[in-house]
Motif scaffolding. Structure first.
Motif, short mmCIF file in Angstrom:
data_model
loop_
_atom_site.label_atom_id
_atom_site.label_comp_id
_atom_site.label_asym_id
_atom_site.label_seq_id
_atom_site.Cartn_x
_atom_site.Cartn_y
_atom_site.Cartn_z
N LEU A 1 89.01 86.14 37.81
CA LEU A 1 89.41 85.81 36.35
C LEU A 1 90.75 86.29 36.08
O LEU A 1 91.29 86.86 36.83
CB LEU A 1 88.12 86.74 35.65
CG LEU A 1 88.29 88.29 35.68
CD1 LEU A 1 87.74 88.82 34.60
CD2 LEU A 1 87.76 88.93 36.81
N ILE A 2 91.08 86.04 34.84
CA ILE A 2 92.22 86.45 34.15
C ILE A 2 92.15 87.68 33.04
O ILE A 2 91.14 87.17 32.27
CB ILE A 2 93.00 85.11 33.55
CG1 ILE A 2 93.54 84.46 35.01
CG2 ILE A 2 94.50 85.83 33.14
CD1 ILE A 2 94.51 83.39 34.49
N SER A 3 92.66 88.44 32.78
CA SER A 3 92.54 89.63 31.72
C SER A 3 93.65 89.87 31.46
O SER A 3 94.68 90.36 32.16
CB SER A 3 91.63 90.51 32.32
OG SER A 3 91.13 91.50 31.30
N SER A 4 93.99 90.48 30.11
CA SER A 4 95.23 90.69 29.65
C SER A 4 95.35 92.24 29.71
O SER A 4 96.55 92.87 29.55
CB SER A 4 95.23 90.36 27.98
OG SER A 4 94.03 90.89 27.26
N ASP A 5 94.51 92.95 29.78
CA ASP A 5 94.17 94.58 29.84
C ASP A 5 93.28 95.20 30.59
O ASP A 5 92.07 94.36 30.81
CB ASP A 5 94.61 95.13 28.56
CG ASP A 5 93.56 94.98 27.60
OD1 ASP A 5 92.29 95.20 27.80
OD2 ASP A 5 93.82 94.23 26.58
N ALA B 1 91.35 90.18 40.04
CA ALA B 1 91.76 89.60 38.86
C ALA B 1 93.22 89.59 38.53
O ALA B 1 93.96 90.54 39.20
CB ALA B 1 90.97 90.58 37.66
N MET B 2 93.86 88.97 37.73
CA MET B 2 95.39 89.01 37.49
C MET B 2 95.49 88.80 35.84
O MET B 2 94.74 88.44 35.12
CB MET B 2 95.94 87.77 37.96
CG MET B 2 95.85 87.85 39.46
SD MET B 2 96.62 86.24 40.32
CE MET B 2 98.23 86.68 40.26
N ALA B 3 96.53 89.64 35.55
CA ALA B 3 97.10 89.35 33.87
C ALA B 3 97.87 88.11 33.95
O ALA B 3 98.20 87.43 35.08
CB ALA B 3 97.94 90.68 33.76
N PRO B 4 97.85 87.65 32.76
CA PRO B 4 98.94 86.48 32.71
C PRO B 4 100.19 86.70 32.87
O PRO B 4 100.83 87.80 32.90
CB PRO B 4 98.78 86.19 30.99
CG PRO B 4 97.50 87.05 30.60
CD PRO B 4 97.29 88.21 31.46
N ALA B 5 100.90 85.71 33.35
CA ALA B 5 102.17 85.83 33.83
C ALA B 5 102.55 86.49 35.17
O ALA B 5 103.43 87.45 35.32
CB ALA B 5 103.21 86.10 32.62
N SER C 1 103.10 80.40 47.00
CA SER C 1 102.67 81.30 46.10
C SER C 1 102.21 80.65 44.94
O SER C 1 102.15 79.63 44.97
CB SER C 1 104.08 82.11 45.54
OG SER C 1 104.66 82.84 46.53
N ALA C 2 101.52 81.50 44.12
CA ALA C 2 100.68 80.82 42.90
C ALA C 2 100.61 81.88 41.69
O ALA C 2 100.29 82.85 42.03
CB ALA C 2 99.15 80.29 43.48
N SER C 3 100.71 81.01 40.73
CA SER C 3 100.36 81.89 39.30
C SER C 3 99.12 82.36 39.15
O SER C 3 98.51 81.90 39.77
CB SER C 3 101.13 81.22 37.95
OG SER C 3 100.46 79.98 37.89
N SER C 4 99.02 82.97 37.97
CA SER C 4 97.65 83.61 37.71
C SER C 4 96.68 82.33 37.49
O SER C 4 95.64 82.49 37.97
CB SER C 4 97.67 84.73 36.80
OG SER C 4 98.52 83.90 35.60
#
Length: 468
Positions: free
Chosen positions: A226-230, A116-120, A212-215
Protein backbone atom coordinates in the motif's frame (compact mmCIF):
# COMPACT_ATOMS: atom_id res chain seq x y z
CA UNK A 1 -39.12 -11.57 27.07
CA UNK A 2 -40.93 -14.08 24.90
CA UNK A 3 -39.27 -17.45 24.38
CA UNK A 4 -39.35 -17.00 20.62
CA UNK A 5 -36.73 -14.21 20.84
CA UNK A 6 -34.15 -16.37 22.63
CA UNK A 7 -32.79 -18.03 19.42
CA UNK A 8 -32.30 -14.63 17.79
CA UNK A 9 -30.52 -13.28 20.88
CA UNK A 10 -28.20 -16.29 20.98
CA UNK A 11 -27.32 -15.81 17.28
CA UNK A 12 -26.46 -12.13 17.82
CA UNK A 13 -24.31 -13.01 20.85
CA UNK A 14 -22.49 -15.72 18.91
CA UNK A 15 -21.79 -13.38 15.98
CA UNK A 16 -20.48 -10.68 18.33
CA UNK A 17 -18.10 -13.13 19.99
CA UNK A 18 -16.89 -14.43 16.62
CA UNK A 19 -16.28 -10.87 15.41
CA UNK A 20 -14.33 -10.08 18.56
CA UNK A 21 -12.15 -13.14 18.01
CA UNK A 22 -11.52 -12.24 14.35
CA UNK A 23 -10.55 -8.64 15.14
CA UNK A 24 -8.43 -8.56 18.29
CA UNK A 25 -8.53 -5.55 20.55
CA UNK A 26 -5.69 -3.08 20.01
CA UNK A 27 -3.15 -3.40 22.82
CA UNK A 28 0.35 -2.09 23.34
CA UNK A 29 1.77 0.50 20.98
CA UNK A 30 3.52 0.87 17.64
CA UNK A 31 7.31 1.13 17.87
CA UNK A 32 8.92 3.51 15.35
CA UNK A 33 12.45 2.51 14.30
CA UNK A 34 14.30 4.46 11.60
CA UNK A 35 16.97 3.38 9.13
CA UNK A 36 18.38 6.64 7.80
CA UNK A 37 21.56 6.62 5.73
CA UNK A 38 23.98 3.93 4.66
CA UNK A 39 23.48 0.50 6.24
CA UNK A 40 26.41 -0.84 8.22
CA UNK A 41 27.20 -2.69 11.46
CA UNK A 42 26.07 0.30 13.53
CA UNK A 43 22.66 0.20 11.80
CA UNK A 44 22.32 -3.51 12.51
CA UNK A 45 23.16 -3.04 16.18
CA UNK A 46 20.63 -0.22 16.49
CA UNK A 47 17.80 -2.17 14.84
CA UNK A 48 18.38 -5.35 16.83
CA UNK A 49 18.56 -3.50 20.15
CA UNK A 50 15.54 -1.28 19.39
CA UNK A 51 13.39 -4.22 18.23
CA UNK A 52 14.25 -6.22 21.37
CA UNK A 53 13.40 -3.22 23.53
CA UNK A 54 10.10 -2.73 21.67
CA UNK A 55 9.15 -6.37 22.20
CA UNK A 56 9.98 -6.21 25.91
CA UNK A 57 7.91 -2.99 26.21
CA UNK A 58 4.86 -4.80 24.83
CA UNK A 59 4.76 -3.24 21.37
CA UNK A 60 2.17 -4.74 19.04
CA UNK A 61 3.92 -3.81 15.82
CA UNK A 62 7.16 -2.22 14.58
CA UNK A 63 7.05 0.52 11.97
CA UNK A 64 10.44 0.47 10.24
CA UNK A 65 10.85 3.80 8.45
CA UNK A 66 13.44 3.46 5.67
CA UNK A 67 15.46 6.06 3.79
CA UNK A 68 18.73 4.55 2.59
CA UNK A 69 20.97 4.50 -0.48
CA UNK A 70 22.07 0.95 0.40
CA UNK A 71 24.95 -0.49 2.37
CA UNK A 72 26.91 -3.58 3.28
CA UNK A 73 25.65 -7.08 2.48
CA UNK A 74 26.47 -8.60 5.86
CA UNK A 75 24.67 -5.86 7.80
CA UNK A 76 21.65 -6.09 5.47
CA UNK A 77 21.35 -9.86 5.94
CA UNK A 78 21.51 -9.45 9.72
CA UNK A 79 18.61 -6.98 9.63
CA UNK A 80 16.61 -9.24 7.29
CA UNK A 81 17.22 -12.21 9.58
CA UNK A 82 16.03 -10.19 12.59
CA UNK A 83 12.84 -9.20 10.71
CA UNK A 84 12.06 -12.76 9.63
CA UNK A 85 12.46 -14.02 13.20
CA UNK A 86 10.78 -11.06 14.89
CA UNK A 87 8.11 -12.02 17.46
CA UNK A 88 6.03 -8.97 16.44
CA UNK A 89 5.09 -7.84 12.91
CA UNK A 90 7.36 -5.38 11.12
CA UNK A 91 5.82 -2.84 8.75
CA UNK A 92 8.41 -1.51 6.30
CA UNK A 93 7.65 2.10 5.37
CA UNK A 94 9.72 4.10 2.87
CA UNK A 95 9.22 7.66 4.08
CA UNK A 96 9.09 10.65 4.08
CA UNK A 97 8.31 11.81 0.54
CA UNK A 98 11.53 11.92 -1.44
CA UNK A 99 13.04 8.99 0.47
CA UNK A 100 14.29 5.79 -1.15
CA UNK A 101 14.88 2.15 -0.36
CA UNK A 102 17.66 1.58 -2.86
CA UNK A 103 19.97 -1.41 -3.08
CA UNK A 104 20.06 -3.00 0.41
CA UNK A 105 16.87 -1.15 1.35
CA UNK A 106 14.96 -3.14 -1.29
CA UNK A 107 15.91 -6.44 0.37
CA UNK A 108 14.84 -5.12 3.78
CA UNK A 109 11.50 -3.86 2.45
CA UNK A 110 10.82 -7.23 0.80
CA UNK A 111 11.51 -8.98 4.12
CA UNK A 112 8.98 -6.90 6.11
CA UNK A 113 5.59 -8.41 6.90
CA UNK A 114 3.90 -5.36 5.33
CA UNK A 115 5.60 -3.16 2.73
CA UNK A 116 4.41 0.43 2.35
CA UNK A 117 5.73 3.60 0.74
CA UNK A 118 4.96 7.28 0.98
CA UNK A 119 4.11 9.20 -2.20
CA UNK A 120 7.09 10.36 -4.29
CA UNK A 121 9.44 7.66 -3.00
CA UNK A 122 11.17 4.85 -4.89
CA UNK A 123 13.02 1.56 -4.47
CA UNK A 124 15.15 -0.82 -6.54
CA UNK A 125 18.69 -0.80 -8.01
CA UNK A 126 19.53 -3.88 -5.96
CA UNK A 127 22.44 -5.23 -8.02
CA UNK A 128 25.21 -6.40 -5.66
CA UNK A 129 28.54 -4.56 -5.90
CA UNK A 130 31.69 -6.52 -5.04
CA UNK A 131 34.23 -4.81 -2.79
CA UNK A 132 37.14 -3.70 -4.92
CA UNK A 133 35.39 -1.37 -7.33
CA UNK A 134 34.08 -3.77 -10.02
CA UNK A 135 30.35 -3.61 -10.71
CA UNK A 136 28.01 -5.88 -12.63
CA UNK A 137 27.04 -4.74 -16.09
CA UNK A 138 23.62 -3.15 -16.46
CA UNK A 139 21.89 -6.18 -17.94
CA UNK A 140 24.55 -8.86 -17.97
CA UNK A 141 22.98 -10.65 -20.94
CA UNK A 142 23.05 -7.67 -23.29
CA UNK A 143 19.39 -8.11 -24.28
CA UNK A 144 18.35 -4.53 -23.39
CA UNK A 145 20.03 -1.15 -23.91
CA UNK A 146 21.98 0.11 -20.94
CA UNK A 147 20.14 3.45 -21.00
CA UNK A 148 16.97 1.72 -19.76
CA UNK A 149 18.53 0.03 -16.78
CA UNK A 150 18.87 2.78 -14.15
CA UNK A 151 16.16 5.21 -15.05
CA UNK A 152 14.95 6.21 -11.61
CA UNK A 153 11.14 6.21 -11.59
CA UNK A 154 10.37 4.84 -15.06
CA UNK A 155 7.25 2.69 -15.49
CA UNK A 156 8.25 -0.96 -15.65
CA UNK A 157 4.63 -1.97 -16.09
CA UNK A 158 4.55 -0.68 -19.69
CA UNK A 159 6.73 -3.52 -20.85
CA UNK A 160 4.44 -6.20 -19.46
CA UNK A 161 5.39 -8.90 -16.99
CA UNK A 162 8.98 -10.02 -16.85
CA UNK A 163 9.92 -13.31 -18.44
CA UNK A 164 10.02 -16.32 -16.14
CA UNK A 165 13.43 -17.22 -14.72
CA UNK A 166 13.90 -20.16 -17.08
CA UNK A 167 13.66 -17.85 -20.10
CA UNK A 168 15.94 -15.22 -18.60
CA UNK A 169 18.87 -17.50 -18.09
CA UNK A 170 21.48 -17.28 -20.82
CA UNK A 171 25.17 -17.83 -21.25
CA UNK A 172 26.66 -15.86 -18.34
CA UNK A 173 29.07 -13.04 -18.97
CA UNK A 174 31.68 -11.76 -16.56
CA UNK A 175 33.89 -13.85 -14.33
CA UNK A 176 32.72 -16.71 -12.12
CA UNK A 177 32.72 -14.64 -8.93
CA UNK A 178 30.38 -12.05 -10.43
CA UNK A 179 27.97 -14.74 -11.58
CA UNK A 180 28.06 -16.42 -8.17
CA UNK A 181 27.32 -13.16 -6.36
CA UNK A 182 24.53 -12.31 -8.77
CA UNK A 183 22.94 -15.76 -8.53
CA UNK A 184 23.10 -15.69 -4.74
CA UNK A 185 21.45 -12.25 -4.59
CA UNK A 186 18.69 -13.30 -7.02
CA UNK A 187 17.88 -16.43 -5.02
CA UNK A 188 17.90 -14.43 -1.80
CA UNK A 189 15.46 -11.74 -2.91
CA UNK A 190 13.18 -14.23 -4.71
CA UNK A 191 12.96 -16.21 -1.50
CA UNK A 192 11.92 -13.09 0.40
CA UNK A 193 9.36 -12.20 -2.29
CA UNK A 194 7.84 -15.69 -2.23
CA UNK A 195 7.72 -15.63 1.58
CA UNK A 196 5.70 -12.38 1.54
CA UNK A 197 3.68 -13.07 -1.62
CA UNK A 198 5.14 -10.17 -3.60
CA UNK A 199 6.36 -9.77 -7.18
CA UNK A 200 9.41 -12.04 -7.38
CA UNK A 201 10.04 -11.40 -11.09
CA UNK A 202 10.39 -7.66 -10.60
CA UNK A 203 12.65 -8.31 -7.60
CA UNK A 204 14.90 -10.41 -9.84
CA UNK A 205 15.01 -7.62 -12.42
CA UNK A 206 15.98 -5.16 -9.69
CA UNK A 207 18.97 -7.40 -8.92
CA UNK A 208 19.98 -8.43 -12.44
CA UNK A 209 19.31 -5.17 -14.28
CA UNK A 210 19.27 -2.57 -11.53
CA UNK A 211 15.75 -1.31 -12.35
CA UNK A 212 13.90 1.05 -10.00
CA UNK A 213 10.23 1.85 -9.46
CA UNK A 214 8.30 4.74 -7.95
CA UNK A 215 5.79 4.13 -5.18
CA UNK A 216 2.85 4.12 -7.61
CA UNK A 217 4.58 1.72 -9.99
CA UNK A 218 5.60 -0.54 -7.11
CA UNK A 219 1.97 -0.77 -5.95
CA UNK A 220 0.73 -1.58 -9.47
CA UNK A 221 3.42 -4.25 -9.90
CA UNK A 222 2.64 -5.93 -6.58
CA UNK A 223 6.02 -5.04 -5.09
CA UNK A 224 4.47 -3.27 -2.07
CA UNK A 225 1.15 -3.60 -0.27
CA UNK A 226 0.00 0.00 0.00
CA UNK A 227 0.85 3.71 -0.23
CA UNK A 228 0.34 5.91 2.83
CA UNK A 229 1.00 9.60 3.41
CA UNK A 230 2.04 9.32 7.09
CA UNK A 231 2.58 6.83 9.91
CA UNK A 232 -0.82 7.25 11.59
CA UNK A 233 -2.65 6.76 8.29
CA UNK A 234 -0.49 3.70 7.71
CA UNK A 235 -1.56 2.13 11.03
CA UNK A 236 -5.22 2.65 10.16
CA UNK A 237 -4.73 1.27 6.64
CA UNK A 238 -3.14 -2.02 7.78
CA UNK A 239 -5.66 -2.61 10.57
CA UNK A 240 -7.25 -6.04 10.16
CA UNK A 241 -4.63 -7.24 7.64
CA UNK A 242 -3.41 -10.82 8.08
CA UNK A 243 0.35 -11.39 8.04
CA UNK A 244 2.44 -14.56 8.18
CA UNK A 245 4.63 -14.74 11.28
CA UNK A 246 7.15 -17.41 12.27
CA UNK A 247 4.50 -19.01 14.50
CA UNK A 248 1.62 -18.78 12.02
CA UNK A 249 -0.93 -16.29 10.74
CA UNK A 250 -1.50 -13.09 12.72
CA UNK A 251 -4.17 -10.38 12.35
CA UNK A 252 -3.02 -6.79 12.84
CA UNK A 253 -5.00 -4.54 15.20
CA UNK A 254 -3.31 -1.18 14.73
CA UNK A 255 -6.02 1.44 14.17
CA UNK A 256 -5.97 2.78 17.74
CA UNK A 257 -2.27 2.30 18.51
CA UNK A 258 -0.09 5.16 19.69
CA UNK A 259 3.29 5.62 18.02
CA UNK A 260 6.35 5.46 20.29
CA UNK A 261 9.75 6.47 18.94
CA UNK A 262 12.83 4.28 19.57
CA UNK A 263 15.80 6.48 18.63
CA UNK A 264 19.38 5.18 18.72
CA UNK A 265 21.17 5.59 22.04
CA UNK A 266 24.41 7.54 22.47
CA UNK A 267 26.55 4.48 21.72
CA UNK A 268 24.84 3.82 18.40
CA UNK A 269 25.04 7.51 17.46
CA UNK A 270 28.73 7.48 18.35
CA UNK A 271 29.33 4.39 16.18
CA UNK A 272 27.38 5.99 13.33
CA UNK A 273 29.64 9.06 13.48
CA UNK A 274 32.75 6.94 13.88
CA UNK A 275 31.96 4.84 10.80
CA UNK A 276 31.49 7.91 8.63
CA UNK A 277 34.25 7.47 6.03
CA UNK A 278 35.47 11.07 6.36
CA UNK A 279 35.66 10.85 10.17
CA UNK A 280 37.46 7.49 10.09
CA UNK A 281 39.93 8.89 7.54
CA UNK A 282 40.74 11.91 9.71
CA UNK A 283 41.11 9.75 12.81
CA UNK A 284 43.65 7.57 11.02
CA UNK A 285 45.68 10.57 9.88
CA UNK A 286 45.49 12.28 13.28
CA UNK A 287 46.70 9.09 14.94
CA UNK A 288 49.66 8.62 12.62
CA UNK A 289 50.80 12.24 12.74
CA UNK A 290 50.28 12.44 16.51
CA UNK A 291 52.67 9.53 17.01
CA UNK A 292 55.14 11.08 14.56
CA UNK A 293 55.15 14.36 16.51
CA UNK A 294 55.70 12.48 19.74
CA UNK A 295 58.62 10.64 18.14
CA UNK A 296 60.21 13.91 16.97
CA UNK A 297 59.60 15.59 20.36
CA UNK A 298 59.98 12.93 23.09
CA UNK A 299 58.30 13.96 26.29
CA UNK A 300 55.64 16.17 24.69
CA UNK A 301 53.10 13.49 25.84
CA UNK A 302 49.96 15.18 24.46
CA UNK A 303 50.60 14.36 20.75
CA UNK A 304 51.43 10.76 21.63
CA UNK A 305 48.36 10.22 23.82
CA UNK A 306 45.96 11.87 21.37
CA UNK A 307 47.62 10.11 18.45
CA UNK A 308 47.29 6.68 20.07
CA UNK A 309 43.59 7.27 20.89
CA UNK A 310 42.79 8.55 17.38
CA UNK A 311 44.71 5.70 15.74
CA UNK A 312 42.86 3.03 17.73
CA UNK A 313 39.48 4.65 17.01
CA UNK A 314 40.36 4.95 13.33
CA UNK A 315 41.42 1.31 13.08
CA UNK A 316 38.21 0.25 14.83
CA UNK A 317 36.15 2.33 12.37
CA UNK A 318 37.94 0.83 9.37
CA UNK A 319 37.25 -2.63 10.77
CA UNK A 320 33.54 -1.82 10.32
CA UNK A 321 33.93 -0.23 6.86
CA UNK A 322 34.37 -1.84 3.43
CA UNK A 323 38.09 -1.18 3.35
CA UNK A 324 40.27 -1.91 0.35
CA UNK A 325 43.41 -3.13 2.07
CA UNK A 326 45.63 -2.27 -0.91
CA UNK A 327 44.62 1.34 -0.36
CA UNK A 328 45.29 1.02 3.36
CA UNK A 329 48.76 -0.37 2.67
CA UNK A 330 49.50 2.46 0.22
CA UNK A 331 48.60 5.05 2.86
CA UNK A 332 50.95 3.43 5.37
CA UNK A 333 53.69 3.27 2.71
CA UNK A 334 53.17 6.95 2.00
CA UNK A 335 53.53 7.84 5.68
CA UNK A 336 56.74 5.78 5.93
CA UNK A 337 58.23 7.50 2.86
CA UNK A 338 57.34 10.95 4.19
CA UNK A 339 59.06 10.11 7.49
CA UNK A 340 62.06 8.70 5.61
CA UNK A 341 62.34 11.99 3.71
CA UNK A 342 63.04 13.79 6.98
CA UNK A 343 65.80 11.33 7.87
CA UNK A 344 67.55 10.68 4.53
CA UNK A 345 69.01 13.22 2.08
CA UNK A 346 66.81 12.34 -0.91
CA UNK A 347 66.06 16.02 -1.82
CA UNK A 348 62.30 15.43 -2.00
CA UNK A 349 62.22 12.16 -3.97
CA UNK A 350 61.00 10.07 -1.01
CA UNK A 351 58.68 12.80 0.19
CA UNK A 352 56.86 13.37 -3.09
CA UNK A 353 56.76 9.61 -3.69
CA UNK A 354 55.16 9.21 -0.27
CA UNK A 355 52.55 11.85 -1.08
CA UNK A 356 51.72 10.06 -4.35
CA UNK A 357 51.31 6.74 -2.51
CA UNK A 358 49.21 8.49 0.10
CA UNK A 359 46.85 10.00 -2.49
CA UNK A 360 46.41 6.76 -4.44
CA UNK A 361 45.84 4.85 -1.21
CA UNK A 362 43.20 7.36 -0.10
CA UNK A 363 41.35 6.93 -3.40
CA UNK A 364 41.39 3.14 -3.07
CA UNK A 365 40.84 3.03 0.69
CA UNK A 366 37.03 2.94 0.69
CA UNK A 367 35.24 1.10 -2.07
CA UNK A 368 33.78 3.87 -4.25
CA UNK A 369 30.84 1.79 -5.53
CA UNK A 370 29.28 0.78 -2.22
CA UNK A 371 26.40 3.22 -1.60
CA UNK A 372 27.04 5.57 1.31
CA UNK A 373 30.71 4.64 1.68
CA UNK A 374 32.36 6.61 -1.11
CA UNK A 375 35.63 8.42 -0.50
CA UNK A 376 35.22 12.20 -0.44
CA UNK A 377 37.61 13.35 -3.15
CA UNK A 378 37.50 16.92 -1.83
CA UNK A 379 38.99 15.81 1.48
CA UNK A 380 41.68 13.75 -0.25
CA UNK A 381 42.56 16.62 -2.59
CA UNK A 382 42.75 19.09 0.31
CA UNK A 383 45.01 16.92 2.42
CA UNK A 384 47.19 16.08 -0.59
CA UNK A 385 47.55 19.79 -1.45
CA UNK A 386 48.58 20.65 2.09
CA UNK A 387 51.09 17.78 2.11
CA UNK A 388 52.60 18.86 -1.24
CA UNK A 389 52.93 22.47 -0.05
CA UNK A 390 54.51 21.33 3.22
CA UNK A 391 56.96 19.08 1.37
CA UNK A 392 57.83 21.83 -1.13
CA UNK A 393 58.41 24.28 1.73
CA UNK A 394 60.64 21.72 3.47
CA UNK A 395 62.75 21.18 0.36
CA UNK A 396 63.02 24.94 -0.19
CA UNK A 397 64.12 25.60 3.40
CA UNK A 398 66.63 22.75 3.17
CA UNK A 399 68.13 24.15 -0.02
CA UNK A 400 68.30 27.65 1.44
CA UNK A 401 69.91 26.40 4.65
CA UNK A 402 72.78 24.93 2.64
CA UNK A 403 73.62 28.41 1.33
CA UNK A 404 73.55 30.12 4.74
CA UNK A 405 76.89 30.68 6.45
CA UNK A 406 77.61 28.50 9.49
CA UNK A 407 77.48 30.55 12.69
CA UNK A 408 78.24 27.94 15.38
CA UNK A 409 80.73 25.17 16.00
CA UNK A 410 84.16 24.50 14.56
CA UNK A 411 83.08 25.36 11.02
CA UNK A 412 82.06 28.84 12.15
CA UNK A 413 85.56 29.45 13.63
CA UNK A 414 87.42 28.58 10.44
CA UNK A 415 88.26 31.63 8.34
CA UNK A 416 87.16 33.92 11.19
CA UNK A 417 89.29 37.00 11.90
CA UNK A 418 90.59 37.86 15.36
CA UNK A 419 92.50 40.82 16.86
CA UNK A 420 95.73 39.91 18.68
CA UNK A 421 95.80 41.02 22.32
CA UNK A 422 99.24 39.70 23.24
CA UNK A 423 101.76 37.40 21.61
CA UNK A 424 105.17 35.91 22.35
CA UNK A 425 107.10 32.72 21.69
CA UNK A 426 104.65 31.55 19.05
CA UNK A 427 101.70 31.73 21.46
CA UNK A 428 99.32 34.37 22.69
CA UNK A 429 95.74 35.59 23.03
CA UNK A 430 93.28 37.17 20.64
CA UNK A 431 89.74 38.59 20.79
CA UNK A 432 86.83 37.15 18.74
CA UNK A 433 83.31 38.61 19.21
CA UNK A 434 84.00 39.59 22.80
CA UNK A 435 85.72 36.31 23.69
CA UNK A 436 89.44 35.65 24.36
CA UNK A 437 90.95 32.66 22.58
CA UNK A 438 94.37 31.07 22.93
CA UNK A 439 96.23 31.29 19.62
CA UNK A 440 99.31 29.68 18.05
CA UNK A 441 101.13 31.03 15.00
CA UNK A 442 104.36 30.22 13.16
CA UNK A 443 105.10 33.88 12.43
CA UNK A 444 105.71 36.82 14.78
CA UNK A 445 102.64 38.89 15.61
CA UNK A 446 102.10 42.20 17.35
CA UNK A 447 99.19 43.36 19.53
CA UNK A 448 96.49 44.82 17.29
CA UNK A 449 97.32 42.63 14.30
CA UNK A 450 94.40 40.96 12.55
CA UNK A 451 94.78 37.20 12.16
CA UNK A 452 92.72 34.47 10.44
CA UNK A 453 91.89 31.03 11.86
CA UNK A 454 93.24 28.19 9.74
CA UNK A 455 92.69 25.26 12.13
CA UNK A 456 91.16 24.40 15.48
CA UNK A 457 93.06 22.29 17.99
CA UNK A 458 90.76 21.80 20.97
CA UNK A 459 90.59 25.23 22.63
CA UNK A 460 93.61 26.59 20.75
CA UNK A 461 93.27 28.30 17.40
CA UNK A 462 96.03 28.07 14.79
CA UNK A 463 96.17 31.42 13.01
CA UNK A 464 98.05 33.32 10.40
CA UNK A 465 98.23 37.02 9.68
CA UNK A 466 95.30 38.20 7.67
CA UNK A 467 95.96 40.03 4.40
CA UNK A 468 94.41 43.46 3.96
Amino acid sequence: MSKRWWPLLLCVTFLALASAQERPTAVGHAALIEIDGAIGPATTGYFEKASRQAASDGASVIVLRIDTPGGLDGATRDIVRAILNSPIPVIGYVAPSGARAASAGTYILYACHVAAMAPATHLGSATPVPIGGRTFPAGDRGDEPAADKDDGDRNDGDKGPAAPPAEKEAVPTGDAMQNKLLGDAVAYIRGLAERRGRNADWAERAVREGVSASSREALELGVIDLISSDSQALLKAVDGRKVLMAGGEHTLATAELDMRDYPPDWRMRFLAVLTNPAVAYFLLLAGIYGLLLEGYNPGAVLPGVMGAICLLLGLFAFQLLPVNYVGFALILLGIVLIVAESLLPSFGVLGFGGIAAFVFGSILLLDIDVPGYRTNMGIVAGIATVAVLAMAATVYLLARSRRVAVVTGEQALLQSELVVSEFGGGRGWARLKGEHWRIHADQPLLPGDRVQVIAVDGLTLRVKKAHD
